[in-house]
Design a protein around this motif. Structure first.
Motif, PDB file in Angstrom:
ATOM      1  N   CYS A  89      48.998  65.772  59.021  1.00  0.00           N
ATOM      2  CA  CYS A  89      49.669  64.524  59.356  1.00  0.00           C
ATOM      3  C   CYS A  89      48.649  63.453  59.738  1.00  0.00           C
ATOM      4  CB  CYS A  89      50.662  64.756  60.493  1.00  0.00           C
ATOM      5  SG  CYS A  89      51.736  63.341  60.778  1.00  0.00           S
ATOM      6  N   SER A  90      47.633  63.818  60.518  1.00  0.00           N
ATOM      7  CA  SER A  90      46.596  62.858  60.893  1.00  0.00           C
ATOM      8  C   SER A  90      45.831  62.367  59.670  1.00  0.00           C
ATOM      9  CB  SER A  90      45.626  63.487  61.904  1.00  0.00           C
ATOM     10  OG  SER A  90      46.299  63.814  63.097  1.00  0.00           O
ATOM     11  N   LYS A  91      45.619  63.249  58.714  1.00  0.00           N
ATOM     12  CA  LYS A  91      44.947  62.856  57.455  1.00  0.00           C
ATOM     13  C   LYS A  91      45.826  61.893  56.680  1.00  0.00           C
ATOM     14  CE  LYS A  91      41.884  63.348  54.055  1.00  0.00           C
ATOM     15  NZ  LYS A  91      42.034  62.125  53.299  1.00  0.00           N
ATOM     16  N   ALA A  92      47.128  62.117  56.671  1.00  0.00           N
ATOM     17  CA  ALA A  92      48.045  61.190  55.989  1.00  0.00           C
ATOM     18  C   ALA A  92      47.931  59.805  56.609  1.00  0.00           C
ATOM     19  CB  ALA A  92      49.481  61.701  56.068  1.00  0.00           C
ATOM     20  N   TRP A  93      47.775  59.744  57.929  1.00  0.00           N
ATOM     21  CA  TRP A  93      47.600  58.443  58.581  1.00  0.00           C
ATOM     22  C   TRP A  93      46.325  57.760  58.102  1.00  0.00           C
ATOM     23  CZ3 TRP A  93      50.511  55.055  60.844  1.00  0.00           C
ATOM     24  CH2 TRP A  93      51.717  55.457  61.405  1.00  0.00           C
ATOM     25  N   THR A  94      45.229  58.514  57.962  1.00  0.00           N
ATOM     26  CA  THR A  94      43.991  57.880  57.494  1.00  0.00           C
ATOM     27  C   THR A  94      44.143  57.423  56.053  1.00  0.00           C
ATOM     28  OG1 THR A  94      42.922  59.950  56.762  1.00  0.00           O
ATOM     29  CG2 THR A  94      42.523  59.245  59.039  1.00  0.00           C
ATOM     30  N   ASP A  95      44.883  58.177  55.245  1.00  0.00           N
ATOM     31  CA  ASP A  95      45.096  57.794  53.847  1.00  0.00           C
ATOM     32  C   ASP A  95      45.992  56.572  53.728  1.00  0.00           C
ATOM     33  OD1 ASP A  95      43.568  59.996  53.137  1.00  0.00           O
ATOM     34  OD2 ASP A  95      45.303  61.247  52.630  1.00  0.00           O
ATOM     35  N   ASP A  96      46.977  56.466  54.615  1.00  0.00           N
ATOM     36  CA  ASP A  96      48.020  55.447  54.460  1.00  0.00           C
ATOM     37  C   ASP A  96      47.834  54.207  55.329  1.00  0.00           C
ATOM     38  OD1 ASP A  96      49.136  57.271  52.731  1.00  0.00           O
ATOM     39  OD2 ASP A  96      50.691  57.922  54.111  1.00  0.00           O
ATOM     40  N   ALA A  97      46.975  54.262  56.328  1.00  0.00           N
ATOM     41  CA  ALA A  97      46.852  53.143  57.269  1.00  0.00           C
ATOM     42  C   ALA A  97      46.420  51.852  56.586  1.00  0.00           C
ATOM     43  CB  ALA A  97      45.884  53.494  58.394  1.00  0.00           C
ATOM     44  N   SER A  98      45.715  51.968  55.487  1.00  0.00           N
ATOM     45  CA  SER A  98      45.215  50.764  54.805  1.00  0.00           C
ATOM     46  C   SER A  98      46.194  50.222  53.769  1.00  0.00           C
ATOM     47  CB  SER A  98      43.879  51.073  54.135  1.00  0.00           C
ATOM     48  OG  SER A  98      44.069  52.036  53.109  1.00  0.00           O
ATOM     49  N   LEU A  99      47.359  50.815  53.640  1.00  0.00           N
ATOM     50  CA  LEU A  99      48.302  50.390  52.608  1.00  0.00           C
ATOM     51  C   LEU A  99      48.943  49.041  52.889  1.00  0.00           C
ATOM     52  CD1 LEU A  99      50.060  53.776  51.744  1.00  0.00           C
ATOM     53  CD2 LEU A  99      48.235  52.607  50.479  1.00  0.00           C
ATOM     54  N   PHE A 100      48.958  48.630  54.156  1.00  0.00           N
ATOM     55  CA  PHE A 100      49.568  47.356  54.506  1.00  0.00           C
ATOM     56  C   PHE A 100      48.501  46.283  54.668  1.00  0.00           C
ATOM     57  CE2 PHE A 100      52.826  50.303  56.160  1.00  0.00           C
ATOM     58  CZ  PHE A 100      53.925  49.800  55.478  1.00  0.00           C
ATOM     59  N   SER A 101      48.841  45.078  54.278  1.00  0.00           N
ATOM     60  CA  SER A 101      48.002  43.917  54.559  1.00  0.00           C
ATOM     61  C   SER A 101      48.181  43.542  56.030  1.00  0.00           C
ATOM     62  CB  SER A 101      48.429  42.748  53.676  1.00  0.00           C
ATOM     63  OG  SER A 101      49.756  42.347  54.033  1.00  0.00           O
ATOM     64  N   ASP A 102      47.388  42.573  56.488  1.00  0.00           N
ATOM     65  CA  ASP A 102      47.588  42.077  57.850  1.00  0.00           C
ATOM     66  C   ASP A 102      49.012  41.557  58.023  1.00  0.00           C
ATOM     67  OD1 ASP A 102      45.015  42.712  58.505  1.00  0.00           O
ATOM     68  OD2 ASP A 102      44.380  40.673  58.943  1.00  0.00           O
ATOM     69  N   ASN A 103      49.526  40.883  57.002  1.00  0.00           N
ATOM     70  CA  ASN A 103      50.906  40.383  57.080  1.00  0.00           C
ATOM     71  C   ASN A 103      51.897  41.532  57.181  1.00  0.00           C
ATOM     72  OD1 ASN A 103      50.173  37.705  57.058  1.00  0.00           O
ATOM     73  ND2 ASN A 103      50.448  37.458  54.852  1.00  0.00           N
ATOM     74  N   GLY A 104      51.693  42.580  56.389  1.00  0.00           N
ATOM     75  CA  GLY A 104      52.576  43.739  56.443  1.00  0.00           C
ATOM     76  C   GLY A 104      52.530  44.434  57.791  1.00  0.00           C
ATOM     77  N   LEU A 105      51.345  44.454  58.404  1.00  0.00           N
ATOM     78  CA  LEU A 105      51.208  45.050  59.734  1.00  0.00           C
ATOM     79  C   LEU A 105      51.829  44.178  60.814  1.00  0.00           C
ATOM     80  CD1 LEU A 105      47.588  46.421  59.365  1.00  0.00           C
ATOM     81  CD2 LEU A 105      49.665  47.803  59.657  1.00  0.00           C
ATOM     82  N   SER A 106      52.012  42.893  60.499  1.00  0.00           N
ATOM     83  CA  SER A 106      52.635  41.957  61.433  1.00  0.00           C
ATOM     84  C   SER A 106      54.155  41.916  61.309  1.00  0.00           C
ATOM     85  CB  SER A 106      52.074  40.548  61.217  1.00  0.00           C
ATOM     86  OG  SER A 106      50.700  40.536  61.503  1.00  0.00           O
ATOM     87  N   ASP A 107      54.695  42.559  60.261  1.00  0.00           N
ATOM     88  CA  ASP A 107      56.150  42.613  60.096  1.00  0.00           C
ATOM     89  C   ASP A 107      56.772  43.403  61.238  1.00  0.00           C
ATOM     90  OD1 ASP A 107      56.035  41.210  57.702  1.00  0.00           O
ATOM     91  OD2 ASP A 107      56.152  43.021  56.453  1.00  0.00           O
ATOM     92  N   LYS A 108      57.905  42.919  61.717  1.00  0.00           N
ATOM     93  CA  LYS A 108      58.617  43.613  62.801  1.00  0.00           C
ATOM     94  C   LYS A 108      59.579  44.644  62.212  1.00  0.00           C
ATOM     95  CE  LYS A 108      58.140  40.466  66.559  1.00  0.00           C
ATOM     96  NZ  LYS A 108      58.756  40.046  67.800  1.00  0.00           N
ATOM     97  N   ILE A 109      59.713  45.738  62.935  1.00  0.00           N
ATOM     98  CA  ILE A 109      60.638  46.814  62.573  1.00  0.00           C
ATOM     99  C   ILE A 109      61.487  47.116  63.804  1.00  0.00           C
ATOM    100  CG2 ILE A 109      60.881  49.220  61.856  1.00  0.00           C
ATOM    101  CD1 ILE A 109      58.125  49.004  60.551  1.00  0.00           C
ATOM    102  N   LYS A 110      62.773  47.123  63.626  1.00  0.00           N
ATOM    103  CA  LYS A 110      63.680  47.458  64.738  1.00  0.00           C
ATOM    104  C   LYS A 110      63.821  48.976  64.792  1.00  0.00           C
ATOM    105  CE  LYS A 110      68.100  46.370  66.805  1.00  0.00           C
ATOM    106  NZ  LYS A 110      67.811  45.606  67.985  1.00  0.00           N
ATOM    107  N   VAL A 111      63.647  49.515  65.978  1.00  0.00           N
ATOM    108  CA  VAL A 111      63.769  50.952  66.206  1.00  0.00           C
ATOM    109  C   VAL A 111      64.784  51.156  67.324  1.00  0.00           C
ATOM    110  CG1 VAL A 111      62.583  53.067  66.917  1.00  0.00           C
ATOM    111  CG2 VAL A 111      61.381  51.375  65.502  1.00  0.00           C
ATOM    112  N   VAL A 112      65.778  51.998  67.052  1.00  0.00           N
ATOM    113  CA  VAL A 112      66.783  52.334  68.052  1.00  0.00           C
ATOM    114  C   VAL A 112      66.811  53.853  68.181  1.00  0.00           C
ATOM    115  CG1 VAL A 112      69.223  52.201  68.662  1.00  0.00           C
ATOM    116  CG2 VAL A 112      68.138  50.293  67.448  1.00  0.00           C
TER     117      VAL A 112
END
Length: 171
Positions: A89-112
């Motif tokens: 799972c930690s490796k998946a994070w290293t593989d996937d963390a760069s998939l978003f642009s700065d704008n994508g990382l700035s997008d808000k997500i509602k979590v309930v």
């Protein structure tokens, strides 16, 4: 650093720290890893399993996987299964963390959830996750010390940064 660089840097740090812990703890007995002491998660293995579960959960939130089924509560796994699941799972994070642009990382997500409701940016959740994993690795060290295990590795971010700088300089 921009948000994308920060996210990938912290994902790499998290993987490195978890690798240090797995290397350290794989030399301990299953009995030591399961021995219960007073803590929010009562054993080393339960705490590592929680870290793994939360890394999976937040990956599903960040990447908006509606079909995700939380595996929380799966506690009777063999130590090697927890170690490998956590590292995968930690490796998946290293593989996937760069998939978003700065704008994508700035997008808000509602979590309930039953425990909280939030509407924060992807990056804030990522920052929370890696801080959460660090917090619980600290608990693992405390549990280990209560069991007489005193040879924990140093996994502070500073030591990761120093090791990374040394490996880059050696290239």
């Amino acid at each position: 650093m921009n948000l994308k660089q920060l996210a990938t840097h912290h994902a790499s740090f998290n993987l490195w720290a978890n690798e240090q812990f797995v290397t350290w703890l794989s030399k301990k007995s299953e009995e030591q890893l399961r021995k219960e002491v007073p803590s929010s998660f009562s054993s080393i293995l339960k705490t590592l399993n929680h870290i793994w579960g939360m890394e999976e959960y937040w990956h599903a939130v960040i990447f908006q996987k509606p079909d995700f089924i939380h595996r929380n509560g799966v506690e009777n796994l063999h130590a090697d299964d927890v170690f490998q699941g956590l590292l995968r799972c930690s490796k998946a994070w290293t593989d996937d963390a760069s998939l978003f642009s700065d704008n994508g990382l700035s997008d808000k997500i509602k979590v309930v959830t039953p425990w909280f409701e939030a509407n924060q940016t992807r990056y804030q959740y990522i920052q929370h996750l890696f801080n959460h994993s660090t917090y619980h690795r600290g608990q693992v060290v405390t549990i280990a010390r209560n069991l007489g295990i005193t040879d924990a590795p140093m996994t502070d971010l500073l030591f990761y940064n120093i090791a990374r700088e040394k490996s880059i300089a050696a290239m």
